[in-house]
Structure formats: structure tokens, C-alpha cells
Design a protein around this motif. Structure first.
Motif, mmCIF file in Angstrom:
data_model
loop_
_atom_site.group_PDB
_atom_site.id
_atom_site.type_symbol
_atom_site.label_atom_id
_atom_site.label_comp_id
_atom_site.label_asym_id
_atom_site.label_seq_id
_atom_site.Cartn_x
_atom_site.Cartn_y
_atom_site.Cartn_z
ATOM 1 N N ASP A 126 0.827 -1.206 0.000
ATOM 2 C CA ASP A 126 0.000 0.000 0.000
ATOM 3 C C ASP A 126 0.862 1.257 0.000
ATOM 4 O O ASP A 126 0.521 2.255 -0.627
ATOM 5 C CB ASP A 126 -0.953 -0.004 1.201
ATOM 6 C CG ASP A 126 -1.979 -1.120 1.102
ATOM 7 O OD1 ASP A 126 -2.443 -1.405 -0.005
ATOM 8 O OD2 ASP A 126 -2.306 -1.712 2.144
ATOM 9 N N LYS A 127 1.980 1.206 0.710
ATOM 10 C CA LYS A 127 2.913 2.340 0.710
ATOM 11 C C LYS A 127 3.486 2.530 -0.698
ATOM 12 O O LYS A 127 3.577 3.654 -1.189
ATOM 13 C CB LYS A 127 4.031 2.082 1.734
ATOM 14 C CG LYS A 127 5.049 3.187 1.809
ATOM 15 C CD LYS A 127 6.010 3.037 2.982
ATOM 16 C CE LYS A 127 6.772 1.756 2.956
ATOM 17 N NZ LYS A 127 7.838 1.704 3.970
ATOM 18 N N GLN A 128 3.832 1.440 -1.363
ATOM 19 C CA GLN A 128 4.364 1.513 -2.723
ATOM 20 C C GLN A 128 3.293 2.033 -3.690
ATOM 21 O O GLN A 128 3.598 2.810 -4.592
ATOM 22 C CB GLN A 128 4.894 0.152 -3.173
ATOM 23 C CG GLN A 128 5.540 0.157 -4.542
ATOM 24 C CD GLN A 128 6.788 1.031 -4.613
ATOM 25 O OE1 GLN A 128 7.558 1.106 -3.670
ATOM 26 N NE2 GLN A 128 6.978 1.692 -5.735
ATOM 27 N N ALA A 129 2.049 1.624 -3.494
ATOM 28 C CA ALA A 129 0.951 2.119 -4.337
ATOM 29 C C ALA A 129 0.798 3.634 -4.144
ATOM 30 O O ALA A 129 0.573 4.371 -5.117
ATOM 31 C CB ALA A 129 -0.346 1.394 -4.012
ATOM 32 N N ALA A 130 0.936 4.114 -2.902
ATOM 33 C CA ALA A 130 0.862 5.556 -2.634
ATOM 34 C C ALA A 130 1.989 6.292 -3.356
ATOM 35 O O ALA A 130 1.782 7.397 -3.873
ATOM 36 C CB ALA A 130 0.918 5.828 -1.134
ATOM 37 N N VAL A 131 3.163 5.689 -3.404
ATOM 38 C CA VAL A 131 4.288 6.285 -4.142
ATOM 39 C C VAL A 131 3.916 6.440 -5.615
ATOM 40 O O VAL A 131 4.141 7.501 -6.213
ATOM 41 C CB VAL A 131 5.573 5.435 -3.987
ATOM 42 C CG1 VAL A 131 6.653 5.891 -4.961
ATOM 43 C CG2 VAL A 131 6.089 5.494 -2.560
#
Length: 141
Positions: A126-131
Motif C-alpha cells: 500500500d505504501k508503494q501504491a501511494a508512491v
């Protein structure tokens, strides 16, 4: 000022922040969801901490561009965040949507290519998707 991006899911919210020059996005954390009010409060704390003037929220539309059940949940989260920010003197902060179709798929592909183990991927996807959401937004500026 920096921009902050959110990948709002049912269990977690991925968070990314831009650099001061608005060139790159960096993942900073994943918020475990506990309740919409507390989650919005945590996001507000991050906005202040990172001195952001814009919140970019990933909008999960279906591939054909129509709204999904998750889209409605994201609209609800945005409304809650907006109302809390207005009542806290943060009404000047802009909230925008960014199309996030396929960002989770792309994020998983990036993590697989980076040889990140499956159990670790679940914690950071999810953090990578936010990036990816934020980088897409920054690229349009």
C-alpha cells in the motif's frame, strides 16, 4: 510545499510524501485502519509533520471508469478528512483525487522485481501504491 498521497484501503492506508522540489515521491508508512475519524486524524498529523499543502488521494475506479464500492469508501474518507481539516484550521489544504487504476498491480510488480519476499510485500504494497499515485500526480505538474 510538499504533497502527501494516500492509498486508502479497508485495512490500511499507504502514505507517500514528495520531496520539496516536487520531483520524487517517497513512501513513508502504512497506517493500520482503526476507524475513519482516527485515521483522518493520523493523516492530519502527517500533513503537519511533513508541511504539506496538498493531499492526493488515489481514486479506485473500475477499469471502465465507473465507480466501485471502494470508490464510495474513498469519497467518504475524503469527506471526513475535509471536515476534520476545516474544523481544525487546516481548510486551506487542497485535497485532490488521482486515478489509481492498476497501481496496486504495478506496485506488486515493482516489489517482485526488487526481489521482495511475499510476506514483506504484503506489509509495504500500500505504501508503494501511494508512491505510484503521488509520482503520477507529480508528473502532471
Amino acid at each position: 510545499m510538499k504533497k502527501i498521497a494516500l492509498d486508502v484501503g479497508d485495512k490500511t492506508i499507504g502514505v507517500a510524501v514528495s520531496d520539496p522540489l516536487l520531483i520524487t515521491a517517497q513512501g513513508i508508512m502504512t497506517i493500520e485502519r482503526v476507524g475513519i475519524r482516527k485515521d483522518a486524524g493520523k493523516v492530519m498529523d502527517l500533513i503537519k509533520e511533513h508541511d504539506c499543502d496538498t493531499v492526493v488521494i488515489g481514486l479506485p475506479k473500475k477499469l471502465d471508469g465507473t465507480d466501485s464500492i471502494q470508490t464510495e469508501k474513498v469519497y467518504e474518507f475524503k469527506t471526513m478528512l475535509e471536515n476534520k481539516m476545516k474544523s481544525s484550521g487546516m481548510g486551506h489544504i487542497q485535497i485532490v483525487f488521482q486515478d489509481e487504476r492498476l497501481t496496486t498491480v504495478m506496485a506488486e510488480k515493482v516489489l517482485i522485481e526488487g526481489d521482495v519476499r511475499r510476506n514483506k510485500r504484503k506489509k509495504v504494497i500500500d505504501k508503494q501504491a501511494a508512491v505510484l499515485i503521488l509520482q503520477s500526480y507529480l508528473d502532471t505538474l
